[in-house]
Design a protein around this motif. Structure first.
Motif, PDB file in Angstrom:
ATOM      1  N   TYR A   4       0.854  -1.278  -0.075  1.00 46.59           N
ATOM      2  CA  TYR A   4       0.099  -0.021  -0.008  1.00 46.59           C
ATOM      3  C   TYR A   4       0.925   1.138   0.139  1.00 46.59           C
ATOM      4  N   THR A  38       1.296   3.958  -2.977  1.00 44.16           N
ATOM      5  CA  THR A  38       0.634   5.268  -2.798  1.00 44.16           C
ATOM      6  C   THR A  38       1.686   6.473  -3.175  1.00 44.16           C
ATOM      7  N   ASP A  91      -4.113   6.003  -7.695  1.00 48.00           N
ATOM      8  CA  ASP A  91      -3.884   5.009  -6.352  1.00 48.00           C
ATOM      9  C   ASP A  91      -5.133   4.780  -5.934  1.00 48.00           C
ATOM     10  N   ALA A 126      -5.123   1.268  -4.594  1.00 46.53           N
ATOM     11  CA  ALA A 126      -3.994   0.865  -3.920  1.00 46.53           C
ATOM     12  C   ALA A 126      -4.312  -0.284  -2.778  1.00 46.53           C
ATOM     13  N   SER A 129      -9.091   0.405   4.239  1.00 45.92           N
ATOM     14  CA  SER A 129      -7.877   0.702   5.237  1.00 45.92           C
ATOM     15  C   SER A 129      -8.172   1.060   6.511  1.00 45.92           C
ATOM     16  N   GLY A 186      -1.102   7.208   5.512  1.00 45.94           N
ATOM     17  CA  GLY A 186      -2.149   7.501   4.888  1.00 45.94           C
ATOM     18  C   GLY A 186      -3.825   7.456   5.554  1.00 45.94           C
TER      19      GLY A 186
END
Length: 269
Positions: free
Chosen positions: A35, A39, A47, A50, A111, A268
């Protein structure tokens, strides 16, 4: 491009160590690594997939890593059939459903789910008795039937959905049945194989945005780099199993999860 490959190669060595010592199959290392690389290197706006690619690539890497580690553990006599089967069959059933569900979830939500899963697991390991230190018993307790069926399906559902192999549920489960860390983590590898196989098939066949070197959501280049680093490491690291004191082993397990959570937050979330 070369820098990304070398980064994945070196971190592949780390996945080899965690596969043998913690039963991760590489998932908890592979997902944030892939990831992060995607990214950082992706063009603006490119992305979006991603996290899906990271989860899919993690599953593909786990097929090889977990199988290799399981074979090594079997040769050393560390696998116990009563804890592997039929739990593995129910995990496989849940893994198919979890993999399909993941293809329908947005990358940001995925995420957040990954981070939440880590947080809950860390809290459970620290706050609930039976993980950091095993209560002394004459012999480990067998798995209950409902744990094997409903628990197995749940493990497969979550593990395949997040590309983590299920070790962070199977290791605490077996740990609380009285198994030492060396055996609990050894059993996590064969139990991760059905998750990895089901996930890889679904992700590879899923309709995904076209990308160089990809099969569905699986990034073949990233997966190859990670495996080149992990497989030789697995062969060396298997000699360490059983030499790490049980309590140190369990504390290191939780500490690694904390580090992975911090990394995910930093790149992120």
């Amino acid at each position: 491009m070369l820098t990304s490959f070398l980064t994945l190669l070196s971190l592949g060595c780390l996945t080899g160590i965690t596969t043998v010592l913690f039963g991760f199959g590489g998932g908890f290392i592979t997902v944030p690594v892939v990831y992060g690389v995607l990214t950082v290197t992706a063009r603006p706006g490119a992305d979006a997939d991603a996290m899906h690619v990271a989860v899919a690539t993690s599953a593909a890497v786990m097929v090889v890593n977990a199988s290799a580690a399981a074979l090594a553990q079997w040769r050393q006599g560390r696998l116990r059939r009563e804890y592997v089967w039929p739990l593995a069959a129910f995990i496989a059933a849940g893994a198919v459903a979890g993999s399909f569900a993941t293809t329908l979830i947005g990358g940001t939500a995925l995420s957040l789910l990954f981070a939440a899963y880590l947080l809950v697991t860390i809290a459970d390991s620290l706050l609930r008795k039976g993980f950091l230190s095993v209560t002394q018993r004459t012999s480990p307790q067998p798995l209950e039937r409902r744990t094997v069926t409903f628990g197995g399906i749940g493990i497969g559902l979550v593990a395949a959905g997040l590309g983590v192999g299920g070790s962070v549920m199977t290791v605490p489960l077996l740990r609380r049945r009285g198994l030492p860390m060396a055996e609990a983590t050894a059993m996590a590898n064969p139990l991760s194989v059905p998750v990895a196989v089901a996930g890889t098939l679904v992700y590879a066949l899923a309709p995904a945005t076209a990308g160089s070197g990809r099969l569905g959501y699986v990034d073949l280049t990233a997966g190859a780099a990670l495996l080149i680093g992990s497989l030789p490491t697995i062969a060396v690291a298997r000699r360490l199993v059983g030499r790490v004191p049980d309590r140190v082993h369990s504390i290191a397990y939780v500490a690694l999860l904390v580090i992975v959570l911090i990394v995910m937050l930093a790149i992120g979330l």
